[in-house]
Design an enzyme around this catalytic site. Structure first.
Site, PDB file in Angstrom:
ATOM      1  CG  ASN A  29       3.764 -10.201   5.013  1.00 40.43           C
ATOM      2  OD1 ASN A  29       4.226 -11.137   5.775  1.00 40.43           O
ATOM      3  ND2 ASN A  29       4.079  -8.955   5.220  1.00 40.43           N
TER       4      ASN A  29
ATOM      5  CE1 TYR B  38      -3.189 -10.135  12.811  1.00 42.75           C
ATOM      6  CE2 TYR B  38      -2.876 -11.885  14.745  1.00 42.75           C
ATOM      7  CZ  TYR B  38      -2.366 -11.216  13.465  1.00 42.75           C
ATOM      8  OH  TYR B  38      -1.091 -11.837  12.962  1.00 42.75           O
TER       9      TYR B  38
ATOM     10  NE  ARG C  83      -1.969   1.196   3.827  1.00 44.55           N
ATOM     11  CZ  ARG C  83      -2.343   1.201   4.944  1.00 44.55           C
ATOM     12  NH1 ARG C  83      -3.737   1.078   5.136  1.00 44.55           N
ATOM     13  NH2 ARG C  83      -1.546   1.204   5.923  1.00 44.55           N
TER      14      ARG C  83
END
Length: 268
Positions: free
Chosen positions: A97, A164, A45
């Site tokens: 990732n 998460y 990003r």
């Protein structure tokens, strides 16, 4: 330079990293794959962070290209993978990732905000679905490929934050789905479940919480690792990823590989 993935083309999504004193998982994996002979498309990003990774690879004589991509934007994901095919001709390795927890507003289930849960899930799980969606047709057409998704042992242990843990558990199930549905095409898919790692994302986001210093954060995390009471590093994850991407793992698919110093075995 080694030869374990010589001639391969690798897309590393999340190849930049949070600023900090150590290497991040994505950068270490991109660098190691390049050292072992792969051409690397380093996506992030933050384009500047991806460019820093490419600069490190090129300084060692490797081949790499930086691209900007936000995994929550499907058009950007499709363009990223199209750029890889246009520049390098194929996609042999897709390494996912990207992940976020505290920085995305994660919290215990009694405190989580709906927007935060959606944000973390969109980045951690939906983003990987989208990269796989657009990479798998390329891999099917070329007769094979390797997908490695970074989950976390948080999926299996007493981890306090709901978004998460839930999203990383979803990564494992997604990986198994991809593995069995694409085995006939010669595509392998595996997940890596890192434990407590000494990476910028893990450390920097916790420094200052409750007044904790960096040294206190590191010491507290080290205390939970059975193997030598010391966290792993990004290079531990990178070496696992290199193995799974290499022909040495040609009969391995659908596995969830813990890289955690035994933490997932410490019950009670």
């Amino acid at each position: 330079m080694g030869q374990r993935v010589a001639g391969k083309v690798a897309v590393v999504v999340g190849a930049g990293q949070t600023p900090g004193q150590t290497a991040g998982n994505g950068r270490a994996t991109a660098v190691l794959l390049a050292r072992e002979g792969a051409a690397v498309l380093a996506a992030d990003r933050d384009l500047a962070a991806a460019q820093d990774t490419v600069a490190e690879i090129e300084a060692e004589g490797g081949k790499a290209l930086a691209v900007q991509a936000d995994v929550t934007d499907e058009d950007a994901v499709a363009a990223m993978l199209a750029t890889c095919v246009e520049r390098f001709g194929r996609i042999d390795i897709l390494h996912n990732n990207v992940g976020v927890s505290i920085a995305g507003g994660d919290a215990p289930i009694t405190e989580i905000e709906a927007d935060a849960f959606a944000r973390v899930t969109a980045i951690n799980l939906q983003g990987m679905v989208l990269t796989c969606k657009h990479a798998i047709p390329v891999m099917r057409e070329q007769g094979g490929g390797v997908i490695t998704n970074i989950s976390s042992i948080a999926a299996n242990i007493n981890y306090p934050y709901i978004a998460y843990r839930t999203s990383k558990a979803g990564v494992v199930t997604m990986t198994e789905h991809i593995a069995i549905r694409n085995a006939e095409y010669g595509i392998r898919a595996n997940a890596i479940l890192p434990g407590l790692m000494d990476t910028p994302m893990a450390i920097e986001n916790r420094v200052g919480l409750g007044g904790a210093t960096r040294e206190q954060v590191i010491a507290e995390r080290n205390s939970h690792v059975p193997l030598r009471n010391k966290m792993g590093t990004a290079w531990d994850v990178a070496h696992a990823a290199l193995f799974l991407a290499s022909d040495e793992a040609s009969f391995i698919t659908g596995v969830a590989l813990a890289v955690d110093g035994g933490q997932s075995l410490a019950v009670g």
